[in-house]
Design a protein around this motif. Structure first.
Motif, PDB file in Angstrom:
ATOM      1  N   SER A  33      67.325  60.881  58.766  1.00  0.00           N
ATOM      2  CA  SER A  33      67.420  60.887  57.301  1.00  0.00           C
ATOM      3  C   SER A  33      68.668  61.621  56.832  1.00  0.00           C
ATOM      4  N   THR A  34      69.071  62.653  57.558  1.00  0.00           N
ATOM      5  CA  THR A  34      70.310  63.355  57.217  1.00  0.00           C
ATOM      6  C   THR A  34      71.488  62.398  57.293  1.00  0.00           C
ATOM      7  N   LEU A  35      71.534  61.599  58.344  1.00  0.00           N
ATOM      8  CA  LEU A  35      72.618  60.624  58.494  1.00  0.00           C
ATOM      9  C   LEU A  35      72.590  59.616  57.348  1.00  0.00           C
ATOM     10  N   LEU A  36      71.399  59.154  56.993  1.00  0.00           N
ATOM     11  CA  LEU A  36      71.290  58.194  55.886  1.00  0.00           C
ATOM     12  C   LEU A  36      71.736  58.830  54.573  1.00  0.00           C
TER      13      LEU A  36
ATOM     14  N   VAL B 138      66.522  52.793  49.369  1.00  0.00           N
ATOM     15  CA  VAL B 138      65.082  52.574  49.220  1.00  0.00           C
ATOM     16  C   VAL B 138      64.364  53.639  50.055  1.00  0.00           C
ATOM     17  N   PHE B 139      63.526  54.432  49.398  1.00  0.00           N
ATOM     18  CA  PHE B 139      62.799  55.510  50.066  1.00  0.00           C
ATOM     19  C   PHE B 139      61.389  55.064  50.423  1.00  0.00           C
TER      20      PHE B 139
ATOM     21  N   LEU C   7      70.436  50.976  52.164  1.00  0.00           N
ATOM     22  CA  LEU C   7      70.044  52.093  53.011  1.00  0.00           C
ATOM     23  C   LEU C   7      68.554  52.338  52.811  1.00  0.00           C
ATOM     24  N   MET C   8      67.768  52.247  53.896  1.00  0.00           N
ATOM     25  CA  MET C   8      66.313  52.285  53.774  1.00  0.00           C
ATOM     26  C   MET C   8      65.739  53.382  54.676  1.00  0.00           C
TER      27      MET C   8
ATOM     28  N   PHE D 191      68.574  51.044  58.485  1.00  0.00           N
ATOM     29  CA  PHE D 191      67.118  51.163  58.321  1.00  0.00           C
ATOM     30  C   PHE D 191      66.594  52.272  59.228  1.00  0.00           C
ATOM     31  N   VAL D 192      66.062  53.343  58.648  1.00  0.00           N
ATOM     32  CA  VAL D 192      65.457  54.441  59.412  1.00  0.00           C
ATOM     33  C   VAL D 192      63.975  54.163  59.607  1.00  0.00           C
TER      34      VAL D 192
END
Length: 259
Positions: free
Chosen positions: A46-49, A80-81, A156-157, A189-190
């Motif tokens: 998530s840090t990278l995103l 998108v979270f 970015l998801m 996408f994470v």
């Protein structure tokens, strides 16, 4: 579509004890790619995103989109979270058109696009409904439509389907495949879900334990269009075994680091 390039990107949080979340991440994402990020909990996905979104700055290295440095958040990158975070006092339609209205886009320039996005996510008949009247999956569809109406070059998801039940999650995965195959937007996408990563992505990047790097990039050569039925194929099973082995290695590394 956007091209994304990360060069030696590192992130350190300075508190009583400094924490290095990312360490020299190198990653190239071509226009129209769908890349999934997998890794141990807390490794820095998530840090990278957030760096890609412009919510955080890298401590070292460079993060580029279409050759320019990523700065503040902007409409070129839609995020998108896990929770759609809709405005509860606005209808579905009002939520979807909120972004272009706030940017001063003429109504004639966004209305057709908004109708198209609502049709794409299957919510045309719910344009006048309020978020409280929708299921979790439907609210997430509104969130996706709200982002796509801004015409982002990159999507970015961050675990967007993680809070959904299994059946709804599968429906949303197939919806995202349909949307991506139609729009061909660059997607990062994470996820923690190996099946989800293989089903959706053209490339799976397995991250190491913190401080995270890209431990291994695994191209997914399954033919498109894809569907949930692909989860039972021998090719899918082989990819899953390969990624699970890489994830176990990352998990052992995380335990070793914690010890």
């Amino acid at each position: 579509m956007a091209e994304i390039n990360l060069r030696q990107v590192s992130k350190t949080y300075f508190a009583a004890t400094p924490v290095r979340a990312l360490d020299s991440v190198d990653l190239d994402i071509a226009e129209g790619d769908f890349v999934a990020l997998l890794g141990p909990s807390g490794c820095g996905k998530s840090t990278l995103l957030n760096i890609l979104a412009g919510f955080e700055d890298a401590s070292e290295g460079s993060a580029l989109i279409d050759g320019g440095a990523i700065g503040k958040p902007g409409p070129d990158r839609g995020v998108v979270f896990q929770e759609a975070a809709l405005f509860p006092w606005l209808t579905v339609w009002e939520n979807v058109v909120f972004g272009p209205k706030m940017q001063g886009v003429p109504r004639a320039d966004y209305e057709d696009r908004a109708r198209e996005m609502l049709a794409t996510v299957g919510l045309t008949d719910f344009a006048g409904s309020y978020p409280a009247q929708l299921s979790g999956g439907m609210r997430q569809r509104v969130g996706i439509a709200r982002v796509l109406v801004m015409r982002p070059r990159a999507l970015l998801m961050d675990e967007p389907f993680g809070a959904l039940d299994a059946q709804t999650r599968m429906a949303m995965q197939e919806l995202l495949l349909t949307v991506w195959e139609k729009l061909n937007t660059t997607v990062v996408f994470v996820t923690h879900d190996i099946d989800e990563a293989i089903l959706l992505a053209g490339r799976v990047c397995v991250m190491t334990a913190r401080p995270a790097r890209i431990g291994r990039e695994i191209p997914i050569a399954l033919p498109r269009p894809r569907s949930i039925d692909d989860l039972t194929t021998p090719e899918f099973t082989r990819y899953k075994a390969e990624i699970m082995a890489e994830m176990r290695s990352a998990h052992r590394q995380a335990e070793s680091t914690a010890a």
